[in-house]
Design a protein around this motif. Structure first.
Motif, mmCIF file in Angstrom:
data_model
loop_
_atom_site.group_PDB
_atom_site.id
_atom_site.type_symbol
_atom_site.label_atom_id
_atom_site.label_comp_id
_atom_site.label_asym_id
_atom_site.label_seq_id
_atom_site.Cartn_x
_atom_site.Cartn_y
_atom_site.Cartn_z
ATOM 1 N N PRO A 58 -12.205 45.893 -52.788
ATOM 2 C CA PRO A 58 -12.104 45.492 -54.202
ATOM 3 C C PRO A 58 -11.283 46.461 -55.040
ATOM 4 O O PRO A 58 -10.547 46.043 -55.944
ATOM 5 C CB PRO A 58 -13.568 45.470 -54.664
ATOM 6 N N LEU A 59 -11.391 47.759 -54.731
ATOM 7 C CA LEU A 59 -10.591 48.740 -55.474
ATOM 8 C C LEU A 59 -9.111 48.564 -55.178
ATOM 9 O O LEU A 59 -8.274 48.703 -56.077
ATOM 10 C CB LEU A 59 -11.027 50.158 -55.100
ATOM 11 N N ALA A 60 -8.791 48.256 -53.918
ATOM 12 C CA ALA A 60 -7.384 48.044 -53.562
ATOM 13 C C ALA A 60 -6.822 46.859 -54.334
ATOM 14 O O ALA A 60 -5.704 46.918 -54.875
ATOM 15 C CB ALA A 60 -7.263 47.813 -52.049
ATOM 16 N N GLY A 61 -7.573 45.763 -54.409
ATOM 17 C CA GLY A 61 -7.111 44.602 -55.162
ATOM 18 C C GLY A 61 -6.972 44.894 -56.642
ATOM 19 O O GLY A 61 -6.071 44.386 -57.317
ATOM 20 N N TYR A 62 -7.830 45.743 -57.167
ATOM 21 C CA TYR A 62 -7.801 46.063 -58.598
ATOM 22 C C TYR A 62 -6.596 46.926 -58.951
ATOM 23 O O TYR A 62 -5.845 46.620 -59.882
ATOM 24 C CB TYR A 62 -9.091 46.785 -58.969
ATOM 25 N N TYR A 63 -6.402 48.011 -58.201
ATOM 26 C CA TYR A 63 -5.350 48.964 -58.568
ATOM 27 C C TYR A 63 -3.958 48.489 -58.167
ATOM 28 O O TYR A 63 -2.972 48.870 -58.793
ATOM 29 C CB TYR A 63 -5.631 50.330 -57.935
ATOM 30 N N GLU A 64 -3.856 47.689 -57.115
ATOM 31 C CA GLU A 64 -2.534 47.236 -56.684
ATOM 32 C C GLU A 64 -1.995 46.125 -57.572
ATOM 33 O O GLU A 64 -0.785 46.008 -57.772
ATOM 34 C CB GLU A 64 -2.610 46.747 -55.226
ATOM 35 N N ASP A 65 -2.859 45.265 -58.133
ATOM 36 C CA ASP A 65 -2.409 44.171 -58.991
ATOM 37 C C ASP A 65 -3.396 44.018 -60.140
ATOM 38 O O ASP A 65 -4.229 43.127 -60.156
ATOM 39 C CB ASP A 65 -2.331 42.868 -58.193
ATOM 40 N N PRO A 66 -3.321 44.924 -61.139
ATOM 41 C CA PRO A 66 -4.296 44.899 -62.221
ATOM 42 C C PRO A 66 -4.254 43.639 -63.047
ATOM 43 O O PRO A 66 -5.263 43.205 -63.580
ATOM 44 C CB PRO A 66 -3.921 46.126 -63.058
ATOM 45 N N SER A 84 -16.904 50.885 -64.261
ATOM 46 C CA SER A 84 -18.085 50.282 -63.643
ATOM 47 C C SER A 84 -17.811 49.897 -62.193
ATOM 48 O O SER A 84 -18.647 50.141 -61.312
ATOM 49 C CB SER A 84 -18.504 49.046 -64.440
ATOM 50 N N LEU A 85 -16.638 49.315 -61.925
ATOM 51 C CA LEU A 85 -16.281 48.932 -60.551
ATOM 52 C C LEU A 85 -16.198 50.147 -59.651
ATOM 53 O O LEU A 85 -16.743 50.159 -58.541
ATOM 54 C CB LEU A 85 -14.946 48.181 -60.556
ATOM 55 N N PHE A 86 -15.555 51.202 -60.133
ATOM 56 C CA PHE A 86 -15.396 52.396 -59.317
ATOM 57 C C PHE A 86 -16.746 53.051 -59.039
ATOM 58 O O PHE A 86 -17.014 53.491 -57.908
ATOM 59 C CB PHE A 86 -14.465 53.389 -60.001
ATOM 60 N N ALA A 104 -18.246 53.709 -55.420
ATOM 61 C CA ALA A 104 -18.535 55.095 -55.040
ATOM 62 C C ALA A 104 -19.997 55.259 -54.632
ATOM 63 O O ALA A 104 -20.303 55.923 -53.621
ATOM 64 C CB ALA A 104 -18.197 56.031 -56.186
ATOM 65 N N GLU A 105 -20.894 54.660 -55.397
ATOM 66 C CA GLU A 105 -22.317 54.748 -55.053
ATOM 67 C C GLU A 105 -22.605 54.065 -53.726
ATOM 68 O O GLU A 105 -23.436 54.534 -52.939
ATOM 69 C CB GLU A 105 -23.157 54.112 -56.166
ATOM 70 N N LEU A 106 -21.914 52.957 -53.459
ATOM 71 C CA LEU A 106 -22.109 52.260 -52.189
ATOM 72 C C LEU A 106 -21.588 53.099 -51.022
ATOM 73 O O LEU A 106 -22.228 53.166 -49.963
ATOM 74 C CB LEU A 106 -21.394 50.908 -52.224
ATOM 75 N N LEU A 107 -20.446 53.754 -51.212
ATOM 76 C CA LEU A 107 -19.903 54.625 -50.164
ATOM 77 C C LEU A 107 -20.873 55.749 -49.848
ATOM 78 O O LEU A 107 -21.163 56.036 -48.671
ATOM 79 C CB LEU A 107 -18.560 55.205 -50.614
ATOM 80 N N VAL A 108 -21.377 56.395 -50.880
ATOM 81 C CA VAL A 108 -22.315 57.506 -50.683
ATOM 82 C C VAL A 108 -23.610 57.003 -50.038
ATOM 83 O O VAL A 108 -24.179 57.657 -49.159
ATOM 84 C CB VAL A 108 -22.612 58.201 -52.022
ATOM 85 N N ALA A 117 -11.041 49.338 -69.306
ATOM 86 C CA ALA A 117 -11.360 50.695 -68.862
ATOM 87 C C ALA A 117 -12.826 50.798 -68.475
ATOM 88 O O ALA A 117 -13.186 51.423 -67.463
ATOM 89 C CB ALA A 117 -11.027 51.706 -69.961
ATOM 90 N N ALA A 118 -13.678 50.158 -69.271
ATOM 91 C CA ALA A 118 -15.105 50.139 -68.940
ATOM 92 C C ALA A 118 -15.352 49.360 -67.648
ATOM 93 O O ALA A 118 -16.187 49.747 -66.811
ATOM 94 C CB ALA A 118 -15.895 49.522 -70.098
#
Length: 431
Positions: free
Chosen positions: A204-212, A276-278, A282-286, A271-272
């Motif tokens: 999801p982060l890749a989709g967000y940052y590559e094509d905002p 929230s997405l990040f 991040a919490e899921l990774l940890v 930005a919010a």
């Protein structure tokens, strides 16, 4: 765990049953099976301890025979702890996680099938070696003399008892060594399965940052350009140079200001959303990585004390036998008996095998798991996550070293420590 091993490999099934880790549906059969192995451990250990006093055939020397008597304690401890460990909820969870990927589960089956032949061979060789070193000498002597009254001597009773109790004791000892390797393999499969989940979490982060724009990350670039252009236009520019339309410039200016305010609010909202997405990712990774570490900690807590005991005993085996062989080379007063060679091979070979297995498998788990934070960092960088965000995740994962721990969690078993350990052991042997 024992059921999984027996289902995957017929050879390992034989190893497990020979080693006292078999399970039976009948409670009476299971109770009898357990009694046989408990009696074998303690009978064998007691008789070997008594021979420290009698010092009869196949007595070697004090250090070697002390090791022979003491070996039953870590062997019985190992047999008991592994039997308890496989019945825990943590072991069941580890098995489920390790088999979550079908492709890797197939690889596990292949390893178990081929490894079963090797383990069974080693187990049979060591059982035969110990029988040759401890039971056969006195038996051959009795057959050569043919004197019935000598069967009542302690050394004869010792030899006859050894024929019955050595096979289950030695088989159980080496079966427990197999468990170290099997559990380590499960942890590695668990780590690899978690890596696959980590990659999915970053998508999801890749989709967000590559094509905002497509992801809804804010106002489109065309709207941003129009707003900036409008903000720098004078009233005359906005009216097309017609002074007669200046009267409407205030209305147009109000519209431009409204667009700017809308854009600012949109940026704040996005930005919010990005934050929230990040944070969620991040919490899921940890969480996933902490889950792997918790399963490793469960194993470490269950067998860490046993691991320390076995490593300590194995070091004593290697040092004592090496010192004995060195002393033999400089002494001309005692003839080296052939059965002593079998005893020395058992202690020296068994000690080295255990050191390599115990140190090696724990180090491999630590090494594989230790590369996960770098893997996460690369995934985040590939997804276009800002450097500051990457650093925050890596810092969370780096709060403590990942891997197998012993000595109540104070010592991380990793490659540098293992290399240092074997270097010091080598120096002691060469001294």
């Amino acid at each position: 765990a024992f059921d999984i091993i027996q289902q995957r490999s017929m050879m390992l099934k034989i190893v497990i049953i020979m080693g006292g880790f078999g399970t039976f549906k009948s409670k009476k059969a299971q109770r009898l099976y357990d009694i046989i192995f408990n009696v074998s451990f303690w009978t064998c250990g007691s008789v070997c301890a008594l021979n420290l006093i009698y010092q009869k055939m196949p007595y070697h020397n004090l250090p070697t025979d002390m090791l022979t008597a003491y070996v039953h304690l870590p062997a019985w401890q190992s047999w008991l702890i592994w039997r308890r460990f496989v019945k825990t909820q943590g072991c069941a969870e580890l098995l489920a996680k390790a088999q979550s990927n079908q492709d890797r589960a197939k690889k596990l089956n292949t390893i178990l099938r081929f490894g079963g032949w090797l383990v069974l061979l080693v187990q049979c060789v060591m059982v035969a070696d110990v029988l040759v070193g401890f039971s056969l000498p006195r038996t051959l002597e009795l057959e050569s003399k043919g004197s019935l009254h000598e069967y009542h001597e302690f050394k004869s009773i010792h030899a006859l008892i050894m024929w019955a109790v050595i096979p289950p004791v030695i088989a159980g000892m080496f079966s427990s060594y197999v468990m170290f390797g099997f559990i380590a393999m499960l942890h590695i499969l668990d780590i690899l399965a978690t890596r696959d989940l980590l990659a999915k979490c970053v998508e999801p982060l890749a989709g967000y940052y590559e094509d905002p724009e497509k992801a809804g990350a804010g106002p489109t670039r065309s709207r941003q350009r129009d707003s900036k252009k409008a903000a720098h236009m004078t009233p005359r520019d906005k009216s097309g140079g017609d002074t007669s339309s200046v009267t409407g410039s205030s209305e147009f200016g109000g519209s431009v200001i409204g667009d700017v305010v809308d854009n600012i609010q949109e940026f704040q909202r996005q930005a919010a959303l990005e934050d929230s997405l990040f944070r969620t990712v991040a919490e899921l990774l940890v969480f996933l990585i902490d889950g792997v570490q918790s399963r490793i900690d469960h194993t470490s807590n269950a067998v860490g004390g046993l691991w320390v005991h076995l490593v300590f005993f194995s070091v004593m085996q290697v040092l004592a036998i090496s010192a004995g062989l060195e002393a033999l080379g400089t002494s001309h007063t005692h003839e080296y008996r052939w059965w002593w060679g079998a005893q020395d091979f058992f202690h020296l070979g068994g000690g080295l095998v255990l050191l390599v297995v115990a140190m090696g498998v724990f180090c491999i788990v630590t090494a594989v798991f230790g590369r996960v934070p770098r893997y996460v960092f690369k995934m985040l960088a590939g997804a276009g996550v800002p450097v500051g965000r990457q650093a925050s995740v890596v810092s969370l994962l780096g709060t403590r070293p990942l891997g197998m721990r012993v000595a109540f969690g104070f010592i991380l078993v990793d490659m540098p420590k293992a290399a240092g350990f074997f270097f010091v052991l080598l120096m002691l042997l060469m001294d």
